[in-house]
Design an enzyme around this catalytic site. Sequence first.
Site, PDB file in Angstrom:
ATOM      1  N   ARG A 250     -53.850  36.927   8.090  1.00  0.00           N
ATOM      2  CA  ARG A 250     -53.895  37.497   6.367  1.00  0.00           C
ATOM      3  C   ARG A 250     -54.775  37.255   6.481  1.00  0.00           C
ATOM      4  O   ARG A 250     -54.874  35.900   5.926  1.00  0.00           O
ATOM      5  CB  ARG A 250     -52.851  38.084   6.030  1.00  0.00           C
TER       6      ARG A 250
ATOM      7  N   ASP B 119     -60.727  36.356  12.397  1.00  0.00           N
ATOM      8  CA  ASP B 119     -61.063  38.431  12.225  1.00  0.00           C
ATOM      9  C   ASP B 119     -60.306  38.949  11.426  1.00  0.00           C
ATOM     10  O   ASP B 119     -59.844  40.033  11.057  1.00  0.00           O
ATOM     11  CB  ASP B 119     -59.920  38.619  13.196  1.00  0.00           C
TER      12      ASP B 119
ATOM     13  N   GLU C 107     -62.218  42.824   2.362  1.00  0.00           N
ATOM     14  CA  GLU C 107     -62.471  43.933   3.780  1.00  0.00           C
ATOM     15  C   GLU C 107     -62.762  44.871   4.212  1.00  0.00           C
ATOM     16  O   GLU C 107     -62.305  46.087   3.102  1.00  0.00           O
ATOM     17  CB  GLU C 107     -61.294  43.818   5.056  1.00  0.00           C
TER      18      GLU C 107
ATOM     19  N   HIS D 203     -61.726  42.480  11.756  1.00  0.00           N
ATOM     20  CA  HIS D 203     -60.234  42.880  12.569  1.00  0.00           C
ATOM     21  C   HIS D 203     -59.675  43.387  13.373  1.00  0.00           C
ATOM     22  O   HIS D 203     -59.209  44.965  13.320  1.00  0.00           O
ATOM     23  CB  HIS D 203     -59.592  43.620  10.975  1.00  0.00           C
TER      24      HIS D 203
END
Length: 314
Positions: free
Chosen positions: A226, A250, A255, A274
């Site tokens: 996360r 990732d 985001e 992601h």
Amino acid sequence: MKVLSLVNLTKKQTEKIQSISGVDLKVVSPKKVTAEDLDGVEVLYDWSNTLKDTVLKSDTLNWIQVVRAGVDALPLKELNDKGVILTNGAGANAINIAEQTLAYMLMFMRRMNLTARHQDVREWKHDDGYDEIFNKTVMIVGVGHIGTLIAKYAKALGMKTVGVRRTDQPTDYIDEMIPMSEMESRINEVHFVINALPDTEETIGMFNKEIFAKMSKKAYYINIGRGKTTNMNDLVDALNDGEIAGSALDVTTPEPLPSDSPLWDMKNVIITPHDAGMSVHYEERAFDIFKRNLKSYVENGEVEINEVNYSTGY
């Protein structure tokens, strides 16, 4: 027993659910679902924030199965207070996330993160430091379904594995399991640090300047857990100062990663949007978890796997 699915089930999946005795299935798109659709429903397959108030007022809802592993977007305290069983899709994306994690490590060792940039400008160029992941040590922080599979793949390629979690209970494919309290003192021994942590009060900002400063300058930090578990400013500083060799992300916070983030231009950083959890096989694996739990729930009133512990958030 009324079951409401917010997942658009295939004909075959629908038939499998309807074959379970006593199940009354209704499928509604999460974009079209209304409070009335939840009337009398005991089991909810997946989650929609539009139903939050209705769910918390429901006298019949007893179990929610979400498709994804993360449940931090749900009103956990309220659901816990109501005694609602909550299960997640943990493990459904383990294969694809483990494969992508392995790809990050291979790219760094084989300098393919740099080769891809050379290709963009049609440049035939060799880089310094071609290496191998064979005999390297990887520390996996957060050893659940995903972490265990990462360890399995790493062992198959001759790597050494160190696992970190709240307890040091042994796990398959982990050469050495250590408790979270020992991570800082051991993190300088490894070549790769894999962050596979969930988003909880205890993990937010865990990876910060103090941790990065204790890592080997030849080590790579990979986050497939996360974004909030990493202090992004501290990570940028650690990369700029050469405290770590590179990073694959990732997940970030926020985001999407802002276009003005210096991480975009760093040659020793791999950024993916992601997407490690994405796979054409994911929904079928998640459905298998739900079907297994539903069969158990109908037969004995209990779910079999993936029940979320409200106290830990996963």
